[in-house]
Design a protein around this motif. Structure first.
Motif, PDB file in Angstrom:
ATOM      1  N   TYR A 191      -8.993  -0.694  -2.165  1.00 59.37           N
ATOM      2  CA  TYR A 191      -8.202  -1.883  -2.496  1.00 59.37           C
ATOM      3  C   TYR A 191      -8.663  -3.418  -2.159  1.00 59.37           C
ATOM      4  O   TYR A 191      -8.807  -4.382  -2.601  1.00 59.37           O
ATOM      5  CB  TYR A 191      -6.652  -1.582  -1.938  1.00 59.37           C
ATOM      6  N   LEU A 232      -4.235  -6.727   4.651  1.00 51.26           N
ATOM      7  CA  LEU A 232      -4.131  -5.056   4.572  1.00 51.26           C
ATOM      8  C   LEU A 232      -3.339  -4.810   5.635  1.00 51.26           C
ATOM      9  O   LEU A 232      -3.173  -5.242   6.704  1.00 51.26           O
ATOM     10  CB  LEU A 232      -5.416  -4.311   4.852  1.00 51.26           C
ATOM     11  N   THR A 233      -2.593  -3.543   5.364  1.00 49.30           N
ATOM     12  CA  THR A 233      -1.751  -3.080   6.293  1.00 49.30           C
ATOM     13  C   THR A 233      -2.697  -1.993   6.918  1.00 49.30           C
ATOM     14  O   THR A 233      -3.291  -1.355   6.157  1.00 49.30           O
ATOM     15  CB  THR A 233      -0.655  -2.393   5.610  1.00 49.30           C
ATOM     16  N   GLN A 241      -8.409   4.700   0.545  1.00 51.86           N
ATOM     17  CA  GLN A 241      -7.502   4.106  -0.761  1.00 51.86           C
ATOM     18  C   GLN A 241      -7.607   2.493   0.030  1.00 51.86           C
ATOM     19  O   GLN A 241      -7.712   1.654  -1.074  1.00 51.86           O
ATOM     20  CB  GLN A 241      -6.008   4.480  -0.453  1.00 51.86           C
ATOM     21  N   LEU A 242      -7.369   2.268   1.277  1.00 48.81           N
ATOM     22  CA  LEU A 242      -7.484   0.956   1.619  1.00 48.81           C
ATOM     23  C   LEU A 242      -8.729   0.010   1.136  1.00 48.81           C
ATOM     24  O   LEU A 242      -8.702  -1.120   0.777  1.00 48.81           O
ATOM     25  CB  LEU A 242      -7.006   0.745   3.187  1.00 48.81           C
ATOM     26  N   VAL A 297      -5.815   7.693   3.499  1.00 48.88           N
ATOM     27  CA  VAL A 297      -5.113   6.298   3.472  1.00 48.88           C
ATOM     28  C   VAL A 297      -6.440   5.390   3.572  1.00 48.88           C
ATOM     29  O   VAL A 297      -6.484   4.374   2.665  1.00 48.88           O
ATOM     30  CB  VAL A 297      -4.258   6.291   4.580  1.00 48.88           C
ATOM     31  N   ILE A 299      -4.024   2.399  -5.164  1.00 51.61           N
ATOM     32  CA  ILE A 299      -3.336   1.274  -4.865  1.00 51.61           C
ATOM     33  C   ILE A 299      -3.288   0.241  -5.842  1.00 51.61           C
ATOM     34  O   ILE A 299      -2.348  -0.458  -6.485  1.00 51.61           O
ATOM     35  CB  ILE A 299      -3.552   0.903  -3.551  1.00 51.61           C
ATOM     36  N   GLU A 300      -4.581  -0.321  -6.374  1.00 59.50           N
ATOM     37  CA  GLU A 300      -4.802  -1.284  -7.189  1.00 59.50           C
ATOM     38  C   GLU A 300      -4.273  -0.961  -8.492  1.00 59.50           C
ATOM     39  O   GLU A 300      -4.132  -1.678  -9.299  1.00 59.50           O
ATOM     40  CB  GLU A 300      -6.204  -1.898  -7.190  1.00 59.50           C
ATOM     41  N   LEU A 308       1.405   4.310  -2.673  1.00 57.47           N
ATOM     42  CA  LEU A 308       1.138   5.640  -2.666  1.00 57.47           C
ATOM     43  C   LEU A 308       2.226   6.346  -2.550  1.00 57.47           C
ATOM     44  O   LEU A 308       2.266   7.604  -2.102  1.00 57.47           O
ATOM     45  CB  LEU A 308       0.153   5.707  -1.137  1.00 57.47           C
ATOM     46  N   ALA A 356      -0.225   2.225   7.624  1.00 60.54           N
ATOM     47  CA  ALA A 356       0.207   2.473   6.513  1.00 60.54           C
ATOM     48  C   ALA A 356       0.534   4.076   6.401  1.00 60.54           C
ATOM     49  O   ALA A 356       1.425   4.628   5.568  1.00 60.54           O
ATOM     50  CB  ALA A 356      -1.023   2.194   5.593  1.00 60.54           C
ATOM     51  N   GLU A 364       0.811  -1.265  -0.073  1.00 59.35           N
ATOM     52  CA  GLU A 364       0.059   0.028   0.013  1.00 59.35           C
ATOM     53  C   GLU A 364       1.024   1.257   0.091  1.00 59.35           C
ATOM     54  O   GLU A 364       0.637   2.037  -0.612  1.00 59.35           O
ATOM     55  CB  GLU A 364      -0.984   0.001   1.380  1.00 59.35           C
ATOM     56  N   ALA A 401       0.215  -4.501  -6.741  1.00 68.80           N
ATOM     57  CA  ALA A 401      -1.143  -4.521  -6.057  1.00 68.80           C
ATOM     58  C   ALA A 401      -1.990  -5.523  -7.066  1.00 68.80           C
ATOM     59  O   ALA A 401      -2.736  -6.303  -6.606  1.00 68.80           O
ATOM     60  CB  ALA A 401      -1.561  -3.244  -5.620  1.00 68.80           C
TER      61      ALA A 401
END
Ligand code: B12
Lengths: 211, 340
Positions: B189, B148-149, B185-186, B182, B119-120, B85, B154, B81, B125
């Motif tokens: 993803y 996931l982080t 975004q997570l 963040v 991310i993806e 980013l 992250a 991740e 990723a």
């Protein structure tokens, strides 16, 4: 209590509260009034940071608090330094870093902060530091102590490489080697021939003071 | 319930439904089980498998087959991740996990906000998503856990951690803005992981440990954002594992507020007691990773047996494994659980 002492005490309070505006104002007032800067650093900033350290040890303050207070202390010290006739004598020079392969550096940074607050000069090499970089920096900088951190069992063997490399270079006796971090113990320090181990930042300072 | 598949078993355990026994898993990510022993045996190795989808799925399969863990866990690190980013990553070696070489932003004020979905879009990723897809399509009975982080880890991999941790106290508004970014975004993803076959999403957030944050900041930042991600994943009907590292005794009241389906914690914590204290919370864990690395197989076997009597819903290593953990030690752990 004299005016000066009252200001020093307020400065300590401002450090404990991480109140940057107050700390800057107080430091400037101390300078403007011609009060003793060295005393202000000792009774204001050091006393404040000691209290912060106490709170941290007792789990009343946590890392965000500690870092915030330390930043304020740094700012105030920079102002008060202008009032010092000469730079204070350092109590010793320490080269510090997290060992190669490992990037955990929060604990190492906290320890470095405490060392500086206690009057040691610290050269922080950062994280993921190779044996060669540790040794070259220690030699060049004429350090007294090499302080090495690791949190991973997978990388703690790399600390041994530093010690072996120092021996090969014929320089093992030039530096005291202090290690710490979750992956190492007092026993591990003895096994690899380090000179000391400390479990946390406060203990590190107590140990350094004894060296 | 004799013919229950590993996937069904994990699903039931996560949702608190009855099972024949507790599953034993290792989610990947921070809790990566791609140990050196397995890689040396099969020849599918890191760091290559961090990049390529085929290699990644081969290695995840090797881990499954050689350790006895009842899942596939990918990726094998916690840098996907942050790399996507903007931070620079050093991919490490066979023994040493990837690490953030340098966080891209010095402070929360410097953050650059990429469009959601960033991310993806990255190759790595993309490989993770593709590997999830391949494994889940090929092995219908084995759950793929997408790792996931967590939000704080992250964010602290994008912004210099010392400045970031200080700014959590001093610059709350901007800190929240960055973590929220963040988190968005997570979520994007993680949803793609789930769409491609991840049966479970696991979130591990080492930097959000109670030891670092303390109860106040844990509440303000960790609980709030972990819940935001969890809720979004729950919306698409996928269960969530949350792992909190280190000594959590300080943040017990806050743990109760987490929305994850199970809470995984390190070996400091007596899970049976935690379960009583937290009421409804289901638990995962927590065989000491130090025991797994340095203990003898029979010791591990006995300790694992002991853990199975504690009412833990999902058995797993207590935290991230060392890559030097012997594979026979992990086998002793998983065998003990499977014998029930
Ligand atoms: C936060 C954290 C992270 C953060 C680190 C952020 C950062 N910039 O530092 C992130 C998310 C990046 C991270 C990553 C990883 N982590 Co991590 N992480 C942790 C965690 C939860 C807390 C560490 C911490 O900062 N504690 C707070 C500080 C203040 O405490 P401290 O470091 O112990 O420092 C104190 C003392 O030890 C001492 N001290 C420290 N250094 C020194 C030095 C000297 C000279 C002295 C005298 C004293 C001293 O004083 C300090 C202050 O009191 C630990 C678990 C734990 N309980 O330690 C795992 C842990 C260290 N991580 C672990 C793992 C596995 C990883 C990863 C490999 C995960 C993965 N699969 O990718 C990666 C590492 C990649 C790499 N190659 O480096 C494992 C290590 C297992 C092992 N092999 O031994 C641990 C033990 C958890 C676990 N069991 O899974 N992690």
């Amino acid at each position: 209590m004299s005016d000066a002492e009252r200001l020093f005490e307020s400065l300590a309070r401002a450090i404990i509260d991480a109140d940057e505006t107050a700390a800057v104002q107080l430091s400037e007032t101390i300078l403007a009034k011609g009060f003793d800067s060295a005393k202000a650093i000792e009774r204001g900033i050091s006393v404040g940071m000691e209290k912060v350290g106490d709170f941290f040890e007792k789990s009343e303050y946590f890392i965000p608090d500690l870092l915030d207070c330390a930043a304020v202390a740094e700012r105030a010290t920079a102002i008060l330094r202008k009032g010092l006739a000469k730079e204070p004598v350092s109590r010793g020079k320490i080269v510090m870093g997290t060992i190669f392969g490992d990037t955990h550096d929060i604990g190492k940074n906290i320890v470095a902060l405490f060392m500086e607050a206690a009057g040691y000069k610290v050269l922080d090499l950062g994280k993921d530091v190779s044996a060669r970089r540790f040794i070259d920096a220690a030699v060049q900088w004429k350090a007294d102590v090499l302080a090495i951190s690791t949190l991973m069992t997978t990388t703690r063997g790399n600390i041994q490489n530093v010690i072996e490399q120092l021996r090969l270079d014929g320089k093992r006796e030039s530096f005291l080697i202090l290690i710490g971090g979750r992956a190492v113990t007092r026993e591990f320090a003895q096994t690899i021939g380090a000179d000391g181990y400390a479990e946390n930042a406060a203990e590190t300072i107590r140990l350094l003071d004894k060296f | 319930m004799t013919d229950i598949s590993p996937k069904e078993r994990l699903d039931r355990a996560l949702l608190g439904k009855p099972t024949d026994r507790a599953p034993v898993v290792c989610p990947g990510g921070m809790m990566n089980a791609a140990i050196v022993d397995v890689m040396n045996k099969t020849g599918h190795t890191l760091p290559e498998a961090h990049h390529d989808a085929d290699k990644m799925s081969d290695l995840a399969f090797d881990v499954y087959e050689n350790t006895g863990f009842e899942n596939f866990g990918i990726p094998f690190c916690m840098t996907v991740e942050a790399e996507a980013l903007g931070s620079a990553v050093d991919f490490g070696s066979l023994e040493c996990e990837p690490k953030i070489q340098k966080e891209i932003f010095p402070s929360v004020h410097d953050a650059v906000y990429l469009p959601i979905g960033a991310i993806e879009k990255t190759l790595r990723a993309g490989s993770v998503i593709q590997a999830i897809h391949m494994l889940s399509a090929k092995h219908l009975d084995v759950p793929v856990i997408g790792s996931l982080t967590g939000p704080i880890s992250a964010a602290a991999s994008l912004i210099d951690p010392m400045t970031f941790l200080k700014q959590l106290r001093r610059e709350k508004e901007t800190s929240h803005k960055v973590i929220d970014y963040v988190v968005n975004q997570l979520i994007s993803y993680a949803k793609l992981m789930a769409d491609n076959g991840a049966a479970v999403i696991s979130i591990a957030d080492p930097t959000a440990t109670g030891e670092i944050l303390g109860p106040k900041f844990f509440d303000e930042y960790a609980v709030c954002y972990l819940n935001k991600i969890t809720d979004a994943i729950h919306e698409i009907g996928v269960p969530v594992i949350i792992h909190i590292c280190g000594d959590v005794r300080m943040v017990k009241p806050q743990l109760q507020k987490l929305h994850g389906d199970v809470l995984s914690v390190d070996a400091f914590v007596e899970l049976k007691q935690l379960k009583t204290e937290l009421g409804e919370m289901r638990t995962m864990g927590n065989l000491s990773t130090y025991l797994l690395e340095f203990g003898k197989a029979d010791e591990i076997f006995n300790q694992a047996k002991h853990l199975t009597t504690k009412g833990i819903d999902v058995l797993a290593p207590a935290c991230g494994l060392s890559t030097s953990t012997p594979s026979e030690n992990i086998a002793a752990f998983t065998t003990a659980v499977k014998e029930g």
